[in-house]
Scaffold this active site. Structure first.
Site, PDB file in Angstrom:
ATOM      1  N   ASP A  13       0.415  -0.724   0.187  1.00  0.00           N
ATOM      2  CA  ASP A  13       0.186   0.015  -0.001  1.00  0.00           C
ATOM      3  C   ASP A  13       0.966   1.373  -0.047  1.00  0.00           C
ATOM      4  O   ASP A  13       0.232   1.485   0.501  1.00  0.00           O
ATOM      5  CB  ASP A  13      -0.634  -0.199   1.092  1.00  0.00           C
ATOM      6  N   LYS A  16       2.725   2.301  -4.965  1.00  0.00           N
ATOM      7  CA  LYS A  16       2.678   1.512  -6.286  1.00  0.00           C
ATOM      8  C   LYS A  16       2.376   2.092  -7.200  1.00  0.00           C
ATOM      9  O   LYS A  16       2.985   2.799  -8.432  1.00  0.00           O
ATOM     10  CB  LYS A  16       3.129   0.038  -6.227  1.00  0.00           C
ATOM     11  N   GLY A  40      -4.579  -4.234  -4.457  1.00  0.00           N
ATOM     12  CA  GLY A  40      -5.406  -3.348  -4.323  1.00  0.00           C
ATOM     13  C   GLY A  40      -5.124  -1.963  -4.984  1.00  0.00           C
ATOM     14  O   GLY A  40      -4.239  -1.104  -4.575  1.00  0.00           O
ATOM     15  N   HIS A  41      -4.069  -1.560  -6.342  1.00  0.00           N
ATOM     16  CA  HIS A  41      -3.502  -0.713  -6.711  1.00  0.00           C
ATOM     17  C   HIS A  41      -4.944   0.485  -6.795  1.00  0.00           C
ATOM     18  O   HIS A  41      -5.882   0.606  -7.831  1.00  0.00           O
ATOM     19  CB  HIS A  41      -3.360  -0.652  -8.085  1.00  0.00           C
TER      20      HIS A  41
HETATM   21  P1  IMP Z   1      -2.920 -12.569   1.878  1.00  0.00           P
HETATM   22  O1  IMP Z   1      -1.142 -12.140   0.731  1.00  0.00           O
HETATM   23  O2  IMP Z   1      -3.716 -12.777   1.631  1.00  0.00           O
HETATM   24  O3  IMP Z   1      -2.390 -14.221   1.995  1.00  0.00           O
HETATM   25  O4  IMP Z   1      -2.200 -11.897   3.475  1.00  0.00           O
HETATM   26  C1  IMP Z   1      -1.080 -12.109   3.970  1.00  0.00           C
HETATM   27  C2  IMP Z   1      -0.952 -10.472   3.739  1.00  0.00           C
HETATM   28  O5  IMP Z   1      -0.461  -9.843   3.849  1.00  0.00           O
HETATM   29  C3  IMP Z   1      -1.361 -10.221   5.318  1.00  0.00           C
HETATM   30  O6  IMP Z   1      -1.341  -9.518   6.921  1.00  0.00           O
HETATM   31  C4  IMP Z   1      -2.494  -9.340   3.831  1.00  0.00           C
HETATM   32  O7  IMP Z   1      -2.864  -7.755   5.066  1.00  0.00           O
HETATM   33  C5  IMP Z   1      -1.146  -8.709   3.542  1.00  0.00           C
HETATM   34  N1  IMP Z   1      -1.075  -8.338   1.974  1.00  0.00           N
HETATM   35  C6  IMP Z   1      -1.536  -8.385   1.078  1.00  0.00           C
HETATM   36  N2  IMP Z   1      -1.711  -7.968   0.212  1.00  0.00           N
HETATM   37  C7  IMP Z   1      -1.192  -7.087   0.235  1.00  0.00           C
HETATM   38  C8  IMP Z   1      -1.915  -5.832  -0.621  1.00  0.00           C
HETATM   39  O8  IMP Z   1      -1.717  -5.475  -1.349  1.00  0.00           O
HETATM   40  N3  IMP Z   1      -1.243  -4.428   0.517  1.00  0.00           N
HETATM   41  C9  IMP Z   1      -0.865  -4.727   1.959  1.00  0.00           C
HETATM   42  N4  IMP Z   1      -1.200  -5.818   2.590  1.00  0.00           N
HETATM   43  C10 IMP Z   1      -0.942  -7.093   1.751  1.00  0.00           C
END
Ligand code: IMP
Length: 416
Positions: A13, A16, A40-41
């Site tokens: 976040d 990017k 999420g962009h």
């Molecule tokens: P997962 O990628 O859904 O398995 O989540 C694993 C960890 O990465 C968790 O703490 C999520 O909140 C974090 N996470 C996954 N994708 C993002 C992102 O795009 N931005 C910020 N945190 C993320």
């Protein structure tokens, strides 16, 4: 070398999407190499706001070829929805999907939920971890198999019982449900490694777009509170199917403060009333999950860790305008641990949990900078903050973003 990597230097976040969009103006290819729709962009363009999860940020420019690389895990339903959404807005994104990328199926999401019941990582529940699990266990479904009906059927016959977990659906029904997505995606599934090799041979301009951030890296992040892929520069060759020497400049994207979603130690976490101010101004709620993000002071210890791993050529500092809300600014320059100050991130959670931040405090710039387009016009206090980041990390600041729009960007040097 005409390629640039855009890498999150923190916990994701970092903004990017905006920087990739800015740099992709002159790019021929924008390539994602890891992750899936956990990302999420948000991109702001001509007064419109676009939320992308799977598509590379070049998808808004018709002339750019957007590649979803083999290191990704792709939810076909989410991908088709995103392409349809852009098409309904009059965009014609050029999308190519690696035949080696893995597919996220409904049972991956269920398994993600089940694992969270006991593990409490705070995942996005998009099925990311379980899809990478199947990949590593060599029972995963790849895009090339998925879009070939005979191969997909054979896959389900062989592996469905192994991978389906608690999903209460027959493999025949699942096969039926996915027909429309197979139809929609089939023409876009190719060997993207071959396409990129040709791109480099013909000197095309390539942007590698990281999702998440270095501290969420499965190897070098705050394990186990990480994602299941490598969002670092090291993840590019493996996840895009290009030779390491094709990774040119590496740009580290750094939010002017810290944020993270999900659980895990967060040494630089801010007092709640200050965090609340930032959350309100900068809408610090997850693009994918809507969860309020945890907010912290800018952690230079974690940034040095990120620099050691990625070797950044420059930083792009994002959301800098948000800091104008404060009288003083604080940077975390070290961690206090058992009576001494350390400047590295301990690997063990138990040790990290004991660390206390050491601050450098400086005067704030209490004025609106969101209209500025020139480095020299920035208030002295703002330049001092950026200079401290450069001095302590050893990485030059090449770009500063002072607002969500493409035009609200100050470039110090020509980056790409
Ligand atoms: P997962 O990628 O859904 O398995 O989540 C694993 C960890 O990465 C968790 O703490 C999520 O909140 C974090 N996470 C996954 N994708 C993002 C992102 O795009 N931005 C910020 N945190 C993320």
């Amino acid at each position: 070398m005409p390629s640039i990597a855009i890498i999150g230097a923190q916990w994701g976040d970092e903004g990017k999407g905006k920087i990739t969009d800015f740099l992709s103006a002159t790019a021929d290819y924008v390539v994602r190499f890891q992750g899936g729709d956990n990302a999420g962009h948000t991109i702001h363009s001509k007064g419109q706001k676009y939320a992308l999860h799977l598509l590379p940020s070049g998808a808004l420019r018709d002339a750019t070829i957007n590649i979803l690389g083999n290191g990704m895990v792709i939810n076909p339903e989410a991908l088709v929805e995103e392409i349809d959404m852009l098409q309904s807005l009059g965009k014609h994104p050029h999308i190519v999907i690696s035949n080696r990328a893995h597919v996220i199926m409904p049972y991956h999401k269920l398994r993600d939920q089940k694992a969270e019941d006991t593990q409490n990582i705070g995942t996005t529940l998009k099925g990311i971890g379980p899809a990478y699990q199947d990949k590593a266990a060599r029972v995963g479904l790849r895009m090339g198999t998925f879009v070939d009906e005979a191969l997909f059927k054979a896959y389900l016959d062989q592996y469905y019982d192994t991978v389906k977990g608690h999903l209460n659906e027959s493999k025949e029904r699942l096969f039926e449900t996915y027909q429309p997505y197979i139809e929609a995606l089939k023409p876009r599934v190719k060997d993207t490694s071959v396409i990129l090799a040709e791109a480099f041979k013909t000197n095309k301009r390539v942007v590698f777009e990281g999702a998440q951030g270095t501290m969420l890296d499965i190897e070098q992040g705050s394990y186990p509170y990480v994602t299941s892929s490598s969002p670092t520069a090291a993840g590019i060759p493996a996840g895009a199917g290009v030779a390491p020497k094709h990774v040119g400049q590496v740009l580290g994207i750094v939010k002017a403060y810290n944020s993270r979603v999900g659980e895990g130690p967060f040494v630089s976490e801010m007092e709640e009333e200050k965090a609340e101010i930032i959350r309100e101004i900068a809408h610090e709620f997850g693009t994918t999950t809507g969860r309020p993000r945890r907010i912290g002071y800018l952690d230079l210890v974690a940034l040095k860790h990120a620099h050691r791993i990625n070797h950044f050529d420059a930083f792009a500092i994002t959301l800098f305008d948000v800091l104008s809300a404060f009288d003083t600014l604080k940077l975390v320059t070290g961690y206090q641990l058992d009576g001494s100050v350390i400047d590295y991130v301990p690997a063990e959670l138990e040790t990290l949990e004991k660390c206390q931040p050491v601050f450098q405090e400086m005067p704030g710039f209490k004025e609106d900078i969101s209209h500025l387009t020139d480095w020299n016009a920035l208030p002295q206090a703002a330049r001092n903050y950026l200079k401290a980041i450069e001095d302590i990390t050893g990485v030059p600041v090449g770009m500063v973003s002072v607002g969500p729009d493409r035009r609200q960007t100050i470039s110090m040097t020509k980056i790409f």
